[in-house]
Motif scaffolding. Structure first.
Motif, PDB file in Angstrom:
ATOM      1  N   LEU A 105      55.624 136.266  35.242  1.00  0.00           N
ATOM      2  CA  LEU A 105      54.988 137.550  35.540  1.00  0.00           C
ATOM      3  C   LEU A 105      54.596 138.262  34.241  1.00  0.00           C
ATOM      4  O   LEU A 105      55.365 138.288  33.287  1.00  0.00           O
ATOM      5  N   VAL A 106      53.378 138.819  34.235  1.00  0.00           N
ATOM      6  CA  VAL A 106      52.907 139.655  33.131  1.00  0.00           C
ATOM      7  C   VAL A 106      52.791 141.081  33.649  1.00  0.00           C
ATOM      8  O   VAL A 106      52.180 141.324  34.693  1.00  0.00           O
ATOM      9  N   LEU A 107      53.389 142.029  32.915  1.00  0.00           N
ATOM     10  CA  LEU A 107      53.360 143.436  33.300  1.00  0.00           C
ATOM     11  C   LEU A 107      52.496 144.207  32.312  1.00  0.00           C
ATOM     12  O   LEU A 107      52.671 144.089  31.105  1.00  0.00           O
ATOM     13  N   ALA A 108      51.565 145.003  32.837  1.00  0.00           N
ATOM     14  CA  ALA A 108      50.605 145.697  31.976  1.00  0.00           C
ATOM     15  C   ALA A 108      50.440 147.149  32.412  1.00  0.00           C
ATOM     16  O   ALA A 108      50.773 147.527  33.537  1.00  0.00           O
ATOM     17  N   ALA A 109      49.879 147.952  31.493  1.00  0.00           N
ATOM     18  CA  ALA A 109      49.540 149.338  31.791  1.00  0.00           C
ATOM     19  C   ALA A 109      48.023 149.476  31.838  1.00  0.00           C
ATOM     20  O   ALA A 109      47.282 148.515  31.570  1.00  0.00           O
ATOM     21  N   SER A 110      47.547 150.684  32.129  1.00  0.00           N
ATOM     22  CA  SER A 110      46.116 150.890  32.376  1.00  0.00           C
ATOM     23  C   SER A 110      45.245 150.647  31.144  1.00  0.00           C
ATOM     24  O   SER A 110      44.047 150.402  31.273  1.00  0.00           O
ATOM     25  N   ILE A 111      45.833 150.688  29.953  1.00  0.00           N
ATOM     26  CA  ILE A 111      45.042 150.493  28.736  1.00  0.00           C
ATOM     27  C   ILE A 111      44.589 149.037  28.572  1.00  0.00           C
ATOM     28  O   ILE A 111      43.612 148.742  27.897  1.00  0.00           O
ATOM     29  N   THR A 112      45.302 148.106  29.221  1.00  0.00           N
ATOM     30  CA  THR A 112      44.870 146.703  29.195  1.00  0.00           C
ATOM     31  C   THR A 112      43.656 146.544  30.106  1.00  0.00           C
ATOM     32  O   THR A 112      43.668 147.000  31.253  1.00  0.00           O
ATOM     33  N   LYS A 113      42.621 145.910  29.589  1.00  0.00           N
ATOM     34  CA  LYS A 113      41.382 145.793  30.356  1.00  0.00           C
ATOM     35  C   LYS A 113      41.600 144.997  31.642  1.00  0.00           C
ATOM     36  O   LYS A 113      42.257 143.957  31.637  1.00  0.00           O
ATOM     37  N   VAL A 114      41.008 145.513  32.721  1.00  0.00           N
ATOM     38  CA  VAL A 114      41.136 144.862  34.026  1.00  0.00           C
ATOM     39  C   VAL A 114      40.591 143.440  33.960  1.00  0.00           C
ATOM     40  O   VAL A 114      41.125 142.526  34.605  1.00  0.00           O
ATOM     41  N   GLU A 115      39.557 143.237  33.155  1.00  0.00           N
ATOM     42  CA  GLU A 115      38.965 141.903  33.020  1.00  0.00           C
ATOM     43  C   GLU A 115      39.992 140.894  32.502  1.00  0.00           C
ATOM     44  O   GLU A 115      40.010 139.731  32.941  1.00  0.00           O
ATOM     45  N   SER A 116      40.844 141.346  31.591  1.00  0.00           N
ATOM     46  CA  SER A 116      41.880 140.454  31.052  1.00  0.00           C
ATOM     47  C   SER A 116      42.881 140.082  32.134  1.00  0.00           C
ATOM     48  O   SER A 116      43.299 138.916  32.254  1.00  0.00           O
ATOM     49  N   LEU A 117      43.256 141.066  32.945  1.00  0.00           N
ATOM     50  CA  LEU A 117      44.226 140.807  34.010  1.00  0.00           C
ATOM     51  C   LEU A 117      43.624 139.903  35.082  1.00  0.00           C
ATOM     52  O   LEU A 117      44.292 138.994  35.597  1.00  0.00           O
ATOM     53  N   ASP A 118      42.359 140.151  35.410  1.00  0.00           N
ATOM     54  CA  ASP A 118      41.695 139.306  36.408  1.00  0.00           C
ATOM     55  C   ASP A 118      41.564 137.863  35.906  1.00  0.00           C
ATOM     56  O   ASP A 118      41.705 136.909  36.680  1.00  0.00           O
ATOM     57  N   ARG A 119      41.314 137.723  34.604  1.00  0.00           N
ATOM     58  CA  ARG A 119      41.207 136.385  34.036  1.00  0.00           C
ATOM     59  C   ARG A 119      42.554 135.663  34.096  1.00  0.00           C
ATOM     60  O   ARG A 119      42.607 134.453  34.401  1.00  0.00           O
ATOM     61  N   LEU A 120      43.630 136.389  33.837  1.00  0.00           N
ATOM     62  CA  LEU A 120      44.975 135.796  33.949  1.00  0.00           C
ATOM     63  C   LEU A 120      45.223 135.312  35.373  1.00  0.00           C
ATOM     64  O   LEU A 120      45.786 134.234  35.583  1.00  0.00           O
ATOM     65  N   THR A 121      44.783 136.111  36.334  1.00  0.00           N
ATOM     66  CA  THR A 121      44.934 135.711  37.745  1.00  0.00           C
ATOM     67  C   THR A 121      44.178 134.417  38.009  1.00  0.00           C
ATOM     68  O   THR A 121      44.702 133.502  38.664  1.00  0.00           O
ATOM     69  N   GLU A 122      42.956 134.327  37.485  1.00  0.00           N
ATOM     70  CA  GLU A 122      42.147 133.109  37.655  1.00  0.00           C
ATOM     71  C   GLU A 122      42.837 131.900  37.027  1.00  0.00           C
ATOM     72  O   GLU A 122      42.708 130.775  37.510  1.00  0.00           O
ATOM     73  N   LEU A 123      43.587 132.148  35.954  1.00  0.00           N
ATOM     74  CA  LEU A 123      44.280 131.070  35.249  1.00  0.00           C
ATOM     75  C   LEU A 123      45.649 130.758  35.857  1.00  0.00           C
ATOM     76  O   LEU A 123      46.410 129.948  35.330  1.00  0.00           O
ATOM     77  N   GLY A 124      45.948 131.421  36.962  1.00  0.00           N
ATOM     78  CA  GLY A 124      47.189 131.134  37.680  1.00  0.00           C
ATOM     79  C   GLY A 124      48.408 131.902  37.185  1.00  0.00           C
ATOM     80  O   GLY A 124      49.544 131.550  37.538  1.00  0.00           O
ATOM     81  N   ILE A 125      48.199 132.944  36.387  1.00  0.00           N
ATOM     82  CA  ILE A 125      49.311 133.752  35.874  1.00  0.00           C
ATOM     83  C   ILE A 125      49.413 135.044  36.668  1.00  0.00           C
ATOM     84  O   ILE A 125      48.484 135.860  36.672  1.00  0.00           O
ATOM     85  N   LYS A 126      50.524 135.220  37.357  1.00  0.00           N
ATOM     86  CA  LYS A 126      50.713 136.447  38.139  1.00  0.00           C
ATOM     87  C   LYS A 126      50.875 137.633  37.203  1.00  0.00           C
ATOM     88  O   LYS A 126      51.590 137.570  36.196  1.00  0.00           O
ATOM     89  N   ASN A 127      50.193 138.732  37.526  1.00  0.00           N
ATOM     90  CA  ASN A 127      50.275 139.922  36.698  1.00  0.00           C
ATOM     91  C   ASN A 127      50.181 141.178  37.543  1.00  0.00           C
ATOM     92  O   ASN A 127      49.594 141.170  38.621  1.00  0.00           O
ATOM     93  N   ILE A 128      50.772 142.250  37.027  1.00  0.00           N
ATOM     94  CA  ILE A 128      50.815 143.526  37.736  1.00  0.00           C
ATOM     95  C   ILE A 128      50.397 144.634  36.788  1.00  0.00           C
ATOM     96  O   ILE A 128      50.848 144.679  35.642  1.00  0.00           O
ATOM     97  N   GLY A 129      49.521 145.509  37.270  1.00  0.00           N
ATOM     98  CA  GLY A 129      49.071 146.642  36.472  1.00  0.00           C
ATOM     99  C   GLY A 129      49.664 147.941  36.972  1.00  0.00           C
ATOM    100  O   GLY A 129      49.595 148.244  38.167  1.00  0.00           O
ATOM    101  N   PHE A 130      50.260 148.711  36.064  1.00  0.00           N
ATOM    102  CA  PHE A 130      50.824 150.020  36.397  1.00  0.00           C
ATOM    103  C   PHE A 130      49.967 151.114  35.761  1.00  0.00           C
ATOM    104  O   PHE A 130      49.411 150.933  34.683  1.00  0.00           O
TER     105      PHE A 130
END
Length: 307
Positions: A105-130
């Motif tokens: 699991l990768v945990l992120a805040a709003s300053i991390t670009k949504v595109e980066s989080l979406d790309r992680l999802t595409e790569l099979g890495i679960k992530n959560i944005g707070f």
């Protein structure tokens, strides 16, 4: 004697059966993050990457540092976090490095670009944005991190303490505000050009909760620049900054020496304060300390009761 032993055994069994669901984590977990995305956690999370300083602080406060694989370069507290693997900038982390570390699991805040989080999802890495916007949101985030990491007991203990202190401090503020107007407050993020925090930001919410009125609420945007003319016209009664607002580090003595601000009430009455920006900018377990700092700036007479 046998009947007594049987009763005792049944009682122990009953306690175990009743308490086990409270201690065990049921999977899968379905969770909707602050970006509106639903994430499913299939099994216990053992390998975490934190991209946000506040989240990293929460992980340590929950005693989950052994599960923490890596952090972003912005994560500098507690000091032990500096020894963790560095996965790059908070806004654009090194995705290849993250994938190579194989986190659960990768945990992120709003300053991390949504595109980066979406790309992680595409790569099979679960992530959560707070995206916590208040003290209550921060407490909820910490509770959720604990729940997602199978540490609900630790989460309940920590957030209960935070809620209790928040409630106590809020009551002190409410008593001071009774039949009184809120003092006008200005928070300096950067000195030249003069940047501040506008309406809807975490700082704005914190000033409001501490009993002040953020004059930058009337400016346009979340992080507006502020002209000297606008500052003098708004005439804040309390001026708050931090050492991080200048390239070389601001001191209280240097702040007092700003001749161009001499007509402002906060400067006339020496209502100038420096706070630790990490306490007030980061949604973390230390946000209660940040809240205390703002209350002491707005109501200095409460200092002894707060401490």
């Amino acid at each position: 004697m046998k009947s007594k032993k049987l009763i005792f055994f049944l009682l122990v069994l009953f306690v175990f059966v009743v308490s086990t669901p409270l201690l065990a984590q049921n999977f899968p977990i379905k969770y909707t993050d602050d970006l509106g995305r639903e994430i499913t956690i299939e099994k216990e999370v053992e390998r975490i990457i934190s991209l946000a300083p506040g989240i990293t602080e929460a992980i340590y406060a929950l005693g989950l540092e052994d599960k923490l694989l890596a952090v972003s370069s912005a994560c500098d507290y507690p000091e032990e976090a500096l020894a963790k693997e560095d996965v790059g900038r908070i806004d654009e982390p090194n995705l290849e490095k993250i994938v190579a570390l194989e986190p659960d699991l990768v945990l992120a805040a709003s300053i991390t670009k949504v595109e980066s989080l979406d790309r992680l999802t595409e790569l099979g890495i679960k992530n959560i944005g707070f995206n916590p916007a208040s003290i209550n949101d921060t407490i909820d985030m910490i509770e959720d991190i604990a729940y997602l990491s199978s540490a609900s007991r630790q989460g309940n203990e920590l957030t209960s303490q935070m809620q209790a202190e928040y409630k106590r401090l809020k009551k002190l503020v409410e008593q001071k505000l009774e039949n009184k107007e809120r003092k006008k407050v200005f928070y300096e993020i950067w000195s030249d050009p003069l940047y501040t925090a506008g309406q809807g930001t975490f700082i704005d919410n914190l000033i409001q909760a501490a009993g002040g009125y953020n004059i930058a609420r009337e400016a346009e945007g979340s992080w507006p620049t502020y002209s000297l003319e606008s500052l003098i016209a708004a005439d804040p009664e309390v001026y708050i900054s931090s050492a991080h607002s200048t390239p070389d580090g601001l001191t209280l003595a240097e702040l007092r020496q700003r001749e161009i601000f001499r007509e402002i009430s906060a400067f006339k009455n020496d209502r100038l304060y420096l706070v630790n920006q990490d306490l007030v900018n980061r949604p973390s377990p230390r946000i209660i300390e940040g809240y205390q700092e703002f209350i002491k700036a707005i109501f200095p007479e409460l200092k002894e009761e707060i401490n």
